[in-house]
Design a protein around this motif. Structure first.
Motif, PDB file in Angstrom:
ATOM      1  N   ASN A 155       0.850  -1.191   0.000  1.00  0.00           N
ATOM      2  CA  ASN A 155       0.000   0.000   0.000  1.00  0.00           C
ATOM      3  C   ASN A 155       0.882   1.235   0.000  1.00  0.00           C
ATOM      4  O   ASN A 155       2.004   1.193   0.491  1.00  0.00           O
ATOM      5  CB  ASN A 155      -0.853   0.108   1.289  1.00  0.00           C
ATOM      6  N   PHE A 161      -0.416  -8.674   8.886  1.00  0.00           N
ATOM      7  CA  PHE A 161      -1.348  -7.556   8.750  1.00  0.00           C
ATOM      8  C   PHE A 161      -2.550  -7.840   9.640  1.00  0.00           C
ATOM      9  O   PHE A 161      -3.294  -8.787   9.405  1.00  0.00           O
ATOM     10  CB  PHE A 161      -1.786  -7.348   7.298  1.00  0.00           C
ATOM     11  N   GLN A 198     -13.423  -1.396   7.079  1.00  0.00           N
ATOM     12  CA  GLN A 198     -11.999  -1.693   6.874  1.00  0.00           C
ATOM     13  C   GLN A 198     -11.169  -0.419   6.774  1.00  0.00           C
ATOM     14  O   GLN A 198     -11.621   0.598   6.273  1.00  0.00           O
ATOM     15  CB  GLN A 198     -11.768  -2.659   5.709  1.00  0.00           C
ATOM     16  N   ASP A 210       5.908 -12.914 -15.429  1.00  0.00           N
ATOM     17  CA  ASP A 210       5.709 -12.501 -14.048  1.00  0.00           C
ATOM     18  C   ASP A 210       6.734 -13.062 -13.068  1.00  0.00           C
ATOM     19  O   ASP A 210       6.532 -12.993 -11.872  1.00  0.00           O
ATOM     20  CB  ASP A 210       4.302 -12.851 -13.584  1.00  0.00           C
ATOM     21  N   GLN A 221       9.912  -9.149 -14.112  1.00  0.00           N
ATOM     22  CA  GLN A 221       9.289  -7.994 -13.465  1.00  0.00           C
ATOM     23  C   GLN A 221      10.216  -6.791 -13.588  1.00  0.00           C
ATOM     24  O   GLN A 221       9.816  -5.698 -13.932  1.00  0.00           O
ATOM     25  CB  GLN A 221       9.029  -8.322 -11.987  1.00  0.00           C
ATOM     26  N   PHE A 222      11.509  -7.075 -13.312  1.00  0.00           N
ATOM     27  CA  PHE A 222      12.508  -6.026 -13.454  1.00  0.00           C
ATOM     28  C   PHE A 222      12.555  -5.525 -14.892  1.00  0.00           C
ATOM     29  O   PHE A 222      12.560  -4.329 -15.151  1.00  0.00           O
ATOM     30  CB  PHE A 222      13.870  -6.569 -13.008  1.00  0.00           C
ATOM     31  N   PHE A 268       9.720  -3.289 -15.475  1.00  0.00           N
ATOM     32  CA  PHE A 268       9.943  -1.959 -14.892  1.00  0.00           C
ATOM     33  C   PHE A 268      10.788  -1.119 -15.842  1.00  0.00           C
ATOM     34  O   PHE A 268      10.502   0.049 -16.082  1.00  0.00           O
ATOM     35  CB  PHE A 268      10.652  -2.057 -13.540  1.00  0.00           C
ATOM     36  N   TYR A 324      -0.065   3.503  -6.626  1.00  0.00           N
ATOM     37  CA  TYR A 324       1.258   3.079  -6.153  1.00  0.00           C
ATOM     38  C   TYR A 324       1.959   2.138  -7.119  1.00  0.00           C
ATOM     39  O   TYR A 324       3.157   1.941  -7.018  1.00  0.00           O
ATOM     40  CB  TYR A 324       1.169   2.453  -4.754  1.00  0.00           C
ATOM     41  N   HIS A 325       1.215   1.573  -8.069  1.00  0.00           N
ATOM     42  CA  HIS A 325       1.856   0.676  -9.035  1.00  0.00           C
ATOM     43  C   HIS A 325       2.840   1.417  -9.933  1.00  0.00           C
ATOM     44  O   HIS A 325       3.845   0.865 -10.345  1.00  0.00           O
ATOM     45  CB  HIS A 325       0.796  -0.001  -9.900  1.00  0.00           C
ATOM     46  N   PHE A 363       5.361   6.204  -8.473  1.00  0.00           N
ATOM     47  CA  PHE A 363       6.704   6.502  -7.983  1.00  0.00           C
ATOM     48  C   PHE A 363       7.698   6.537  -9.140  1.00  0.00           C
ATOM     49  O   PHE A 363       8.577   7.403  -9.199  1.00  0.00           O
ATOM     50  CB  PHE A 363       7.101   5.475  -6.923  1.00  0.00           C
ATOM     51  N   ARG A 364       7.531   5.623 -10.081  1.00  0.00           N
ATOM     52  CA  ARG A 364       8.405   5.621 -11.257  1.00  0.00           C
ATOM     53  C   ARG A 364       8.159   6.872 -12.103  1.00  0.00           C
ATOM     54  O   ARG A 364       9.090   7.487 -12.616  1.00  0.00           O
ATOM     55  CB  ARG A 364       8.164   4.372 -12.104  1.00  0.00           C
ATOM     56  N   ASN A 391     -11.005  -3.990  -0.094  1.00  0.00           N
ATOM     57  CA  ASN A 391      -9.980  -5.025  -0.244  1.00  0.00           C
ATOM     58  C   ASN A 391     -10.613  -6.352   0.156  1.00  0.00           C
ATOM     59  O   ASN A 391     -10.895  -6.587   1.327  1.00  0.00           O
ATOM     60  CB  ASN A 391      -8.768  -4.703   0.637  1.00  0.00           C
ATOM     61  N   ARG A 397      -5.979  -8.485   3.207  1.00  0.00           N
ATOM     62  CA  ARG A 397      -4.548  -8.632   3.419  1.00  0.00           C
ATOM     63  C   ARG A 397      -3.823  -7.287   3.362  1.00  0.00           C
ATOM     64  O   ARG A 397      -2.609  -7.223   3.511  1.00  0.00           O
ATOM     65  CB  ARG A 397      -3.935  -9.576   2.368  1.00  0.00           C
ATOM     66  N   ARG A 398      -4.545  -6.235   3.068  1.00  0.00           N
ATOM     67  CA  ARG A 398      -3.947  -4.898   2.966  1.00  0.00           C
ATOM     68  C   ARG A 398      -4.972  -3.865   3.420  1.00  0.00           C
ATOM     69  O   ARG A 398      -6.133  -4.185   3.639  1.00  0.00           O
ATOM     70  CB  ARG A 398      -3.552  -4.574   1.514  1.00  0.00           C
TER      71      ARG A 398
END
Lengths: 378, 378
Positions: free
Chosen positions: A128, A167, A180, B70, B75-76, B79, B109-110, B113-114, B140, B144-145
């Motif tokens: 997140n 978490f 949530q 994947d 993945q790198f 990116f 957030y995916h 930042f890049r 969600n 889990r987040r």
DNA sequence: ATACTAATTGAATCACCTC
DNA sequence: CGAGGTGATTCAATTAGTA
């Protein structure tokens, strides 16, 4: 594993947790992290330098000078230098993190994008980004930008495939009135009695974070007894909150001045009893709804006429959320005050829209919006 | 300028704005931006793709395709490919932007930042990061987040030293009940009647943004008549809002399906009347009135006394528009600064004239002059 | 002591025009 | 193009000062 074959000090700290746990380690974050055993830390909270790049002085409208963060530790020669520093400490952090450990990094727009990209490059997997909304941020004094009212935290696991990270979903949800927990959190900045001062009454550290923020971080992503590492320890907010919540801390800090303050601070902390280690969630703020929201929601159309309850004056709504009489445009409050020849006016109760023959106060329309917002903190 | 020496199409679009303005250009965003004249756009709003598995969108610097896979290495790789794609479109965007133009990029957030790091690397200067807080985000489901309840927009000027970018501070403040607009904005996601559907009732575009969000973006950072470019036009939210608010749009989109929807959508938009879409006038933009004009207009007599709101100091008005304490004569600002021991002072708000027992600020007298000038001009 | 008012302060990348 | 003058600009909280 470079560490295992290295000096005896390193071997001893690996063998005896008490030698490195619940202590502040003086030195550079990278070197000190390299001296810690790998796979030994459950959660890292990092508040690295933001690289603010401030040019001149800034004064408030009353001509007083803003106390800038101009410390040497926040100065970098270039983005490249900052990136190199960031990669170095992130790599060292990743080594000490357990495979199912997670890391939090806090920053502002000055640095957080570079930090986030570096984290992805090094293999961290972002879970997140969490926004800390400040209830009382510093204003934008010159009126040249939006008020910078938030900071960003990135929460990431060590690896993409780490599924068993901690978490505490249910305690977050329970703490949030059974809804949530969202990715935007509302907290005041650290001030008042919580803000640590030196002997002269000046703030001991320029960027002390509020304990409430750290408490939610640790309550969401650690268990009692976990090890929490803070490589930019400062005056020890992370350590104080960890101790209070029954977690272990490891602090790394370069400045003796900060270490001294942090040691005294943490020594004074009384750990909570196990059964009372629960989330303390701030009460929901009252929802403030600006007039422009009514326009954006379509409850009032640009070009529509507002009138007062006696139908003595009318003003026209504009798309930007101001209202105008002729070319005289300002907020609902200013225009309301102006037509009445008063200094102030509550535009919400003064202005109405026509609905057929009747009038509806825009305050009633605002209620509609408030109701629809439901659980969201305004 | 490579552009001027290129093909005739390019020359013609430069010479005739109507050939590229208020139109949707079909094609790849980089190629189409390269065909637009440089320094021609006031604001760019970009909602780039951020699905890292979208192989079709990703090309290496040599334009070869990237296979989306994947495992960690790939993945790198992806990116890397995403960064190359990002730099390519940002470079093309920077070329068409006017020197005092600004750019908005939205992401999660995916990718944000890049994108942010690339913007800084290319010389863009971040003015704010703005958080769009969703009133009704998707939950969600796995618990889990944290609920991903916001997206991030980066607002940046073309160059670090660009100071004359458009920011309608007063509009934003007035619309927000006279409190300056913060960097966190609350809006519902695009749904209901606003959400465009295809013939089968399925959503026409997966990431349609709410018009209210775009409206605040454009009202804050553009003037009526400005040119707004959206290189990832989709179903044309930017174009629809721009047209409604009296701004010009330029859209770039690859998919015929989206173009078709966007064309119909924008054609149906009725522009608001001019007076509804103007920004609130800022004091900065108002006509400059020198203090001597007040003397010349007889609002202040030579020899009259000025005093501050606390009546701590007095100064005497001279016929030439300076004011004096003893033999020390200078502007209203200099003398105001001097008596307070400050470097600067706004003499307009500092000095007052006595009207009976009360005090009237000379800024109020200036308003009288401005109003009379306005009547002449308007 | 209490109540009101004034002053202080916080991670800040914070003018523009004329000569 | 640089220097210098004009003049625009703040929100929420805490703490100090005053009646």
């Amino acid at each position: 594993m470079a560490y295992k074959s290295s000096a005896s000090l390193a071997t001893s700290v690996e063998n005896d947790r008490s030698e490195w746990l619940d202590r502040i380690h003086k030195g550079h974050c990278v070197a000190r992290m390299e001296a810690l055993p790998e796979n030994s830390v459950d959660v890292i909270f990092a508040d690295p330098p933001y690289n603010l790049q401030l040019a001149g002085d800034l004064t408030r409208p009353d001509q007083s000078k803003v106390d800038a963060v101009d410390d040497a530790w926040d100065q970098f020669e270039s983005f490249q230098a900052y990136d190199a520093f960031t990669r170095a400490w992130l790599l060292a952090a990743r080594r000490v993190l357990k495979p199912n450990g997670t890391i939090w990094v806090i920053g502002s727009y000055h640095n957080i994008f570079r930090v986030g990209a570096a984290m992805q490059d090094l293999g961290f997997w972002i879970l997140n980004d969490v926004v800390w909304r400040k209830t009382n941020p510093m204003p934008n004094f010159r009126g040249r930008r939006f008020q910078n009212a938030h900071e960003t935290m990135i929460w990431a696991s060590r690896d993409q495939n780490a599924k068993a990270y901690t978490f505490n979903y249910d305690s977050m949800k329970a703490a949030n009135d059974d809804i949530q927990m969202r990715s935007d959190w509302l907290f005041p900045i650290c001030s008042g009695g919580e803000r640590l001062k030196d002997a002269d009454g000046r703030k001991a550290h320029p960027t002390q974070k509020p304990e409430a923020l750290l408490a939610r971080v640790l309550l969401s992503s650690t268990k009692p007894g976990d090890v929490v590492l803070d490589p930019f320890f400062g005056t020890g907010t992370t350590g104080a909150v960890a101790k209070r919540l029954g977690r272990h801390y490891v602090g790394i800090e370069r400045e003796d001045e900060y270490i001294e303050v942090a040691e005294a601070r943490i020594a004074a902390v009384e750990p909570l009893e196990a059964h009372s280690v629960r989330a303390a969630v701030s009460k929901r703020a009252e929802r403030r709804v600006p007039f422009v929201s009514l326009v954006e929601a379509g409850l009032v159309q640009p070009g529509a006429e507002l009138t007062d309850s006696q139908r003595r004056w009318t003003a026209r709504v504009r798309a930007d959320g101001t209202i105008a009489i002729g070319d005289d445009a300002a907020s609902i409050h200013r225009i309301g005050a102006r037509v009445q020849g008063l200094d102030t006016c509550n535009g919400w109760t003064f202005w109405h829209v026509r609905t057929g023959e009747a009038l509806t106060s825009i305050d009633d329309l605002r209620r509609t919006i408030r109701d629809s917002l439901g659980a969201v903190e305004a």
